[in-house]
Scaffold this motif. Structure first.
Motif, short mmCIF file in Angstrom:
data_model
loop_
_atom_site.label_atom_id
_atom_site.label_comp_id
_atom_site.label_asym_id
_atom_site.label_seq_id
_atom_site.Cartn_x
_atom_site.Cartn_y
_atom_site.Cartn_z
N ALA A 93 0.84 -1.21 0.00
CA ALA A 93 0.00 0.00 0.00
C ALA A 93 0.87 1.26 0.00
O ALA A 93 1.86 1.35 0.73
CB ALA A 93 -0.92 0.01 1.21
N GLU A 94 0.47 2.20 -0.82
CA GLU A 94 1.17 3.49 -0.88
C GLU A 94 0.33 4.62 -0.31
O GLU A 94 0.86 5.65 0.12
CB GLU A 94 1.56 3.80 -2.32
CG GLU A 94 2.54 2.80 -2.91
CD GLU A 94 2.88 3.11 -4.36
OE1 GLU A 94 2.14 3.91 -4.98
OE2 GLU A 94 3.87 2.55 -4.86
N THR A 95 -0.99 4.45 -0.32
CA THR A 95 -1.90 5.43 0.27
C THR A 95 -2.70 4.74 1.37
O THR A 95 -3.23 3.64 1.17
CB THR A 95 -2.85 6.03 -0.77
OG1 THR A 95 -3.57 4.97 -1.44
CG2 THR A 95 -2.08 6.83 -1.81
N THR A 118 1.56 7.99 1.69
CA THR A 118 0.63 9.11 1.84
C THR A 118 -0.46 8.66 2.81
O THR A 118 -1.14 7.65 2.57
CB THR A 118 0.00 9.51 0.50
OG1 THR A 118 1.03 9.98 -0.37
CG2 THR A 118 -1.04 10.61 0.69
N VAL A 119 -0.60 9.37 3.91
CA VAL A 119 -1.56 9.02 4.95
C VAL A 119 -2.68 10.05 4.98
O VAL A 119 -2.43 11.25 5.11
CB VAL A 119 -0.89 8.92 6.33
CG1 VAL A 119 -1.94 8.67 7.42
CG2 VAL A 119 0.15 7.80 6.33
N VAL A 165 -9.09 7.53 -3.84
CA VAL A 165 -9.11 6.07 -3.91
C VAL A 165 -7.90 5.60 -3.12
O VAL A 165 -6.76 5.81 -3.54
CB VAL A 165 -9.06 5.54 -5.36
CG1 VAL A 165 -9.06 4.02 -5.36
CG2 VAL A 165 -10.23 6.08 -6.17
N ILE A 166 -8.14 5.00 -1.97
CA ILE A 166 -7.09 4.71 -1.00
C ILE A 166 -6.77 3.22 -1.01
O ILE A 166 -7.68 2.38 -1.05
CB ILE A 166 -7.53 5.18 0.41
CG1 ILE A 166 -7.76 6.70 0.40
CG2 ILE A 166 -6.52 4.79 1.47
CD1 ILE A 166 -8.45 7.23 1.63
N ASP A 167 -5.49 2.89 -0.95
CA ASP A 167 -5.08 1.49 -1.00
C ASP A 167 -5.56 0.70 0.21
O ASP A 167 -6.06 -0.42 0.08
CB ASP A 167 -3.56 1.38 -1.09
CG ASP A 167 -3.00 1.92 -2.39
OD1 ASP A 167 -3.73 1.89 -3.41
OD2 ASP A 167 -1.84 2.39 -2.40
N LEU A 168 -5.40 1.27 1.40
CA LEU A 168 -5.67 0.52 2.64
C LEU A 168 -6.20 1.45 3.71
O LEU A 168 -5.65 2.54 3.92
CB LEU A 168 -4.39 -0.16 3.13
CG LEU A 168 -4.43 -0.82 4.50
CD1 LEU A 168 -5.42 -1.98 4.52
CD2 LEU A 168 -3.03 -1.30 4.91
N ARG A 201 -9.66 0.34 -1.00
CA ARG A 201 -9.65 -0.97 -1.66
C ARG A 201 -9.56 -2.11 -0.64
O ARG A 201 -10.16 -3.16 -0.81
CB ARG A 201 -8.44 -1.07 -2.60
CG ARG A 201 -8.35 -0.01 -3.69
CD ARG A 201 -7.08 -0.22 -4.48
NE ARG A 201 -6.76 0.89 -5.37
CZ ARG A 201 -7.17 0.96 -6.63
NH1 ARG A 201 -7.93 0.02 -7.14
NH2 ARG A 201 -6.82 2.00 -7.38
N ARG A 202 -8.74 -1.90 0.40
CA ARG A 202 -8.56 -2.88 1.46
C ARG A 202 -8.91 -2.22 2.79
O ARG A 202 -8.70 -1.03 2.98
CB ARG A 202 -7.11 -3.38 1.51
CG ARG A 202 -6.59 -4.03 0.25
CD ARG A 202 -5.08 -4.24 0.34
NE ARG A 202 -4.67 -4.92 1.55
CZ ARG A 202 -3.49 -4.75 2.17
NH1 ARG A 202 -2.60 -3.89 1.67
NH2 ARG A 202 -3.20 -5.41 3.26
N ARG A 203 -9.41 -3.06 3.74
CA ARG A 203 -9.84 -2.50 5.03
C ARG A 203 -9.42 -3.44 6.14
O ARG A 203 -9.68 -4.65 6.06
CB ARG A 203 -11.35 -2.28 5.04
CG ARG A 203 -11.86 -1.53 3.82
CD ARG A 203 -13.37 -1.62 3.69
NE ARG A 203 -13.82 -1.22 2.38
CZ ARG A 203 -14.07 -2.05 1.38
NH1 ARG A 203 -13.92 -3.36 1.55
NH2 ARG A 203 -14.49 -1.60 0.21
N ILE A 204 -8.83 -2.88 7.18
CA ILE A 204 -8.41 -3.65 8.35
C ILE A 204 -9.00 -3.00 9.59
O ILE A 204 -8.89 -1.79 9.78
CB ILE A 204 -6.88 -3.68 8.45
CG1 ILE A 204 -6.28 -4.48 7.29
CG2 ILE A 204 -6.43 -4.28 9.80
CD1 ILE A 204 -4.77 -4.39 7.19
#
Length: 253
Positions: A93-95, A118-119, A165-168, A201-204
């Protein structure tokens, strides 16, 4: 005092102190321990407290929410282990979205410093943790600031978040249950969390074991929406397996 007054007193003490013990309450209220146990049972049935061995702790609801400051003083070693395990799931993940709350803030503290990230966050605490990290770009979502959590909410926040659009996403909650999903007391906070879910896209989910089975006012996600749930060993393995059957990997750190 009558029964209702006594139960209101117990709830007030639990919310003030973060937890109550049967023995101490019996002494304070000058009643039998069994009376206190009955009171706690009724309060639990009403969704106001969760009982533990020898006591109880308050459930966050539309009428009650702990402050960020209060969260920094309870179960810190467990929350630190959860944060480290959650950060290990970053992958490529980059974002990254990092939610408000103490455990997400601990996740921010252990994110890698040796690669560009990028946070995106609504949390001033998270932004402060990452502000001087050379390879991390922080995007702080604007909006109305909630003093209790030091995080922004309302349409300014969700509108900005909807443009990404955020990676994680690392998401927290006040309660998580197999029946009602993930919940939080405040509708404005719920909207920010729901938008973070939609934008990622991904969620934790990262949260302490005491949140499991707790139900708050506003639902913003289902358990099945997450790829992983990270908690501590206070959640029994059998219960962790029940959550995993709904889809996510469950990690007990």
């Amino acid at each position: 005092m009558d029964t209702d007054e006594r139960r209101r007193k117990i709830l007030k003490i639990a919310r003030r102190d973060g937890a109550v013990e049967v023995t101490a309450l019996a002494g304070t209220l000058q009643v039998a321990k069994e009376t206190v146990r009955r009171d706690l049972h009724i309060l639990e049935e009403h969704g106001l407290v969760r009982r533990t061995h020898g006591g109880a702790y308050p459930v966050e609801s539309a009428g009650f929410e702990t402050t960020l400051a209060a969260r920094t003083s309870r179960l810190v070693p467990q929350k630190s282990r959860i944060a480290a395990a959650a950060a290990d799931l970053l992958g490529d993940a980059e974002t990254v979205f990092v939610d408000e709350g103490y455990t997400p803030m601990l996740v921010a503290e252990v994110l890698p410093r040796d690669r560009p990230l990028t946070v995106v966050t609504a949390s001033l605490a998270v932004a402060t943790v990452l502000a001087d990290v050379e390879k991390t770009t922080v995007l702080l979502l604007g909006g109305r600031l909630r003093g209790s959590t030091m995080a922004t909410v309302d349409h300014w926040t969700t509108r900005m978040l909807a443009g990404f659009v955020i990676d994680l996403a690392y998401v927290g909650a006040n309660g998580i249950s197999r029946e009602f999903g993930l919940t939080t007391p405040d509708p404005a906070v719920s909207e920010v969390k729901a938008q973070a879910m939609r934008s990622s896209r991904r969620r934790i989910f990262a949260g302490i074991h005491t949140k499991f089975g707790a139900v708050s006012f506003c639902r913003f996600a289902e358990v099945s929406d997450f790829e992983s749930i990270v908690t501590d060993t206070g959640l029994p393995s059998a219960e962790a397996q029940r959550y995993s059957r709904l889809g996510p990997q469950v990690i007990r750190a």
